[in-house]
Design a protein around this motif. Structure first.
Motif, PDB file in Angstrom:
ATOM      1  N   ASN A   1     -33.765  47.354 -14.515  1.00 35.04           N
ATOM      2  CA  ASN A   1     -32.915  48.125 -15.758  1.00 35.04           C
ATOM      3  C   ASN A   1     -31.331  47.743 -14.002  1.00 35.04           C
ATOM      4  O   ASN A   1     -31.487  48.336 -13.648  1.00 35.04           O
ATOM      5  CB  ASN A   1     -32.629  49.574 -15.861  1.00 35.04           C
ATOM      6  CG  ASN A   1     -33.749  48.584 -18.170  1.00 35.04           C
ATOM      7  OD1 ASN A   1     -33.787  48.431 -18.313  1.00 35.04           O
ATOM      8  ND2 ASN A   1     -33.722  50.271 -17.895  1.00 35.04           N
ATOM      9  N   ARG A   2     -30.675  47.077 -14.561  1.00 37.23           N
ATOM     10  CA  ARG A   2     -29.558  46.965 -13.273  1.00 37.23           C
ATOM     11  C   ARG A   2     -28.336  47.167 -14.572  1.00 37.23           C
ATOM     12  O   ARG A   2     -28.445  46.952 -15.918  1.00 37.23           O
ATOM     13  CB  ARG A   2     -30.172  45.161 -13.712  1.00 37.23           C
ATOM     14  CG  ARG A   2     -30.357  44.550 -12.280  1.00 37.23           C
ATOM     15  CD  ARG A   2     -31.023  42.954 -12.271  1.00 37.23           C
ATOM     16  NE  ARG A   2     -29.105  42.647 -12.019  1.00 37.23           N
ATOM     17  CZ  ARG A   2     -27.946  41.765 -11.344  1.00 37.23           C
ATOM     18  NH1 ARG A   2     -29.542  40.430 -11.101  1.00 37.23           N
ATOM     19  NH2 ARG A   2     -26.958  41.815 -11.034  1.00 37.23           N
ATOM     20  N   ILE A   3     -27.575  47.465 -13.991  1.00 37.08           N
ATOM     21  CA  ILE A   3     -26.415  48.198 -14.818  1.00 37.08           C
ATOM     22  C   ILE A   3     -25.617  47.101 -14.649  1.00 37.08           C
ATOM     23  O   ILE A   3     -25.236  46.637 -16.831  1.00 37.08           O
ATOM     24  CB  ILE A   3     -25.316  49.130 -13.882  1.00 37.08           C
ATOM     25  CG1 ILE A   3     -26.259  50.070 -13.377  1.00 37.08           C
ATOM     26  CG2 ILE A   3     -24.156  49.421 -14.306  1.00 37.08           C
ATOM     27  CD1 ILE A   3     -25.357  50.712 -12.287  1.00 37.08           C
ATOM     28  N   PHE A   4     -25.518  46.174 -14.484  1.00 34.30           N
ATOM     29  CA  PHE A   4     -25.012  45.072 -14.501  1.00 34.30           C
ATOM     30  C   PHE A   4     -26.010  43.358 -14.965  1.00 34.30           C
ATOM     31  O   PHE A   4     -26.119  43.163 -14.560  1.00 34.30           O
ATOM     32  CB  PHE A   4     -23.939  44.250 -13.746  1.00 34.30           C
ATOM     33  CG  PHE A   4     -23.101  44.919 -13.463  1.00 34.30           C
ATOM     34  CD1 PHE A   4     -21.545  45.789 -13.939  1.00 34.30           C
ATOM     35  CD2 PHE A   4     -23.430  45.463 -12.071  1.00 34.30           C
ATOM     36  CE1 PHE A   4     -21.173  45.998 -13.338  1.00 34.30           C
ATOM     37  CE2 PHE A   4     -22.339  46.744 -11.495  1.00 34.30           C
ATOM     38  CZ  PHE A   4     -20.963  47.310 -12.438  1.00 34.30           C
ATOM     39  N   PRO A   5     -26.289  43.344 -16.500  1.00 35.51           N
ATOM     40  CA  PRO A   5     -27.185  41.834 -17.099  1.00 35.51           C
ATOM     41  C   PRO A   5     -27.002  40.842 -16.033  1.00 35.51           C
ATOM     42  O   PRO A   5     -25.677  40.171 -15.480  1.00 35.51           O
ATOM     43  CB  PRO A   5     -27.037  42.322 -18.505  1.00 35.51           C
ATOM     44  CG  PRO A   5     -26.330  43.275 -18.396  1.00 35.51           C
ATOM     45  CD  PRO A   5     -25.550  43.704 -17.099  1.00 35.51           C
ATOM     46  N   LYS A   6     -28.034  40.233 -15.479  1.00 40.05           N
ATOM     47  CA  LYS A   6     -27.935  38.506 -14.651  1.00 40.05           C
ATOM     48  C   LYS A   6     -27.465  37.791 -15.861  1.00 40.05           C
ATOM     49  O   LYS A   6     -26.905  37.241 -14.767  1.00 40.05           O
ATOM     50  CB  LYS A   6     -30.004  38.738 -14.583  1.00 40.05           C
ATOM     51  CG  LYS A   6     -30.318  39.069 -13.525  1.00 40.05           C
ATOM     52  CD  LYS A   6     -31.063  38.498 -13.079  1.00 40.05           C
ATOM     53  CE  LYS A   6     -32.299  39.564 -11.835  1.00 40.05           C
ATOM     54  NZ  LYS A   6     -33.340  38.562 -11.664  1.00 40.05           N
ATOM     55  N   ASN A   7     -27.044  37.695 -16.896  1.00 43.88           N
ATOM     56  CA  ASN A   7     -26.789  37.584 -17.773  1.00 43.88           C
ATOM     57  C   ASN A   7     -25.180  37.221 -17.699  1.00 43.88           C
ATOM     58  O   ASN A   7     -24.190  36.638 -19.607  1.00 43.88           O
ATOM     59  CB  ASN A   7     -27.154  36.521 -18.819  1.00 43.88           C
ATOM     60  CG  ASN A   7     -27.251  37.439 -19.890  1.00 43.88           C
ATOM     61  OD1 ASN A   7     -27.241  38.722 -19.768  1.00 43.88           O
ATOM     62  ND2 ASN A   7     -27.910  37.411 -21.241  1.00 43.88           N
ATOM     63  N   SER A   8     -24.585  38.358 -17.155  1.00 45.03           N
ATOM     64  CA  SER A   8     -23.041  38.643 -18.017  1.00 45.03           C
ATOM     65  C   SER A   8     -22.587  37.426 -16.517  1.00 45.03           C
ATOM     66  O   SER A   8     -23.114  36.615 -15.744  1.00 45.03           O
ATOM     67  CB  SER A   8     -23.217  39.552 -16.818  1.00 45.03           C
ATOM     68  OG  SER A   8     -24.062  41.197 -17.416  1.00 45.03           O
ATOM     69  N   ILE A   9     -21.653  37.730 -17.053  1.00 49.80           N
ATOM     70  CA  ILE A   9     -19.932  36.919 -16.158  1.00 49.80           C
ATOM     71  C   ILE A   9     -19.144  37.548 -16.176  1.00 49.80           C
ATOM     72  O   ILE A   9     -19.573  38.634 -16.935  1.00 49.80           O
ATOM     73  CB  ILE A   9     -19.273  35.546 -17.544  1.00 49.80           C
ATOM     74  CG1 ILE A   9     -18.611  36.285 -18.877  1.00 49.80           C
ATOM     75  CG2 ILE A   9     -20.785  34.666 -17.873  1.00 49.80           C
ATOM     76  CD1 ILE A   9     -18.309  34.617 -20.040  1.00 49.80           C
ATOM     77  N   ILE A  10     -18.568  37.499 -15.148  1.00 46.79           N
ATOM     78  CA  ILE A  10     -16.859  38.462 -14.967  1.00 46.79           C
ATOM     79  C   ILE A  10     -15.681  37.897 -14.590  1.00 46.79           C
ATOM     80  O   ILE A  10     -15.358  36.730 -14.808  1.00 46.79           O
ATOM     81  CB  ILE A  10     -17.153  38.264 -13.461  1.00 46.79           C
ATOM     82  CG1 ILE A  10     -18.777  39.490 -12.761  1.00 46.79           C
ATOM     83  CG2 ILE A  10     -16.083  38.993 -12.705  1.00 46.79           C
ATOM     84  CD1 ILE A  10     -19.152  39.551 -11.264  1.00 46.79           C
ATOM     85  N   ILE A  11     -15.283  38.659 -15.485  1.00 46.35           N
ATOM     86  CA  ILE A  11     -13.717  38.502 -15.950  1.00 46.35           C
ATOM     87  C   ILE A  11     -13.126  39.171 -15.127  1.00 46.35           C
ATOM     88  O   ILE A  11     -12.370  40.078 -15.466  1.00 46.35           O
ATOM     89  CB  ILE A  11     -13.163  38.378 -17.358  1.00 46.35           C
ATOM     90  CG1 ILE A  11     -13.953  37.302 -17.888  1.00 46.35           C
ATOM     91  CG2 ILE A  11     -12.367  37.452 -17.700  1.00 46.35           C
ATOM     92  CD1 ILE A  11     -13.943  36.174 -19.285  1.00 46.35           C
ATOM     93  N   PRO A  12     -11.752  38.542 -14.728  1.00 50.48           N
ATOM     94  CA  PRO A  12     -10.844  39.473 -14.233  1.00 50.48           C
ATOM     95  C   PRO A  12      -9.824  39.223 -15.414  1.00 50.48           C
ATOM     96  O   PRO A  12      -8.812  38.275 -15.516  1.00 50.48           O
ATOM     97  CB  PRO A  12      -9.867  39.150 -12.511  1.00 50.48           C
ATOM     98  CG  PRO A  12     -10.408  37.145 -12.572  1.00 50.48           C
ATOM     99  CD  PRO A  12     -11.515  37.175 -13.453  1.00 50.48           C
ATOM    100  N   VAL A  13      -8.626  40.825 -15.193  1.00 50.10           N
ATOM    101  CA  VAL A  13      -7.614  40.792 -16.034  1.00 50.10           C
ATOM    102  C   VAL A  13      -6.392  39.714 -15.317  1.00 50.10           C
ATOM    103  O   VAL A  13      -6.446  40.202 -14.415  1.00 50.10           O
ATOM    104  CB  VAL A  13      -6.956  42.129 -15.914  1.00 50.10           C
ATOM    105  CG1 VAL A  13      -5.394  42.117 -17.296  1.00 50.10           C
ATOM    106  CG2 VAL A  13      -8.329  43.429 -16.982  1.00 50.10           C
TER     107      VAL A  13
END
Length: 124
Positions: A1-13
């Motif tokens: 279990n990762r806090i950040f799932p592997k298929n996530s994408i990162i978007i900066p404000v």
């Protein structure tokens, strides 16, 4: 279990174009780039844009003014890339939550499945 799932994408404000020119950098983007490297996740700097050059949130007098100031500020440039995705939204400072909440609202309106806000600091 990762806090950040592997298929996530990162978007900066994002900053407004004017504020970016004045400052020369987007601190949220710098934080997001570092996070993306550490987590080995893709970052999408241009997926969310700021379409209003509003007052700095720190210049708003109270919570209601911050909400009004940020309302309608963001848009998603490529909704298909957000739809059904897990998003890690990155900002530098959390004060009232108005900016993060507005960004989350726009991501949800464009079909993001899950949104995790990552903020470096909290101001009081």
């Amino acid at each position: 279990n990762r806090i950040f799932p592997k298929n996530s994408i990162i978007i900066p404000v994002p900053l407004s174009k004017q504020r970016l020119r004045e400052r020369g950098f987007n601190q949220s983007e710098l934080i997001a780039n570092h996070l993306a490297q550490k987590l080995q996740l893709p970052i999408h700097q241009s997926l969310m844009s700021r379409i209003k050059n509003n007052l700095k949130q720190s210049e708003a007098k109270n919570w209601e003014d911050r909400i009004k100031n940020i309302d309608g500020c963001f848009r998603i440039t490529q909704p298909v890339l957000v739809r059904s995705k897990k998003i890690i939204l990155v900002d530098d400072v959390f004060t009232s939550g108005a900016t993060i909440n507005e960004a989350i609202k726009v991501l949800r309106q464009n079909g993001a499945r899950q949104i995790l806000a990552f903020v470096l600091a909290r101001a009081r």
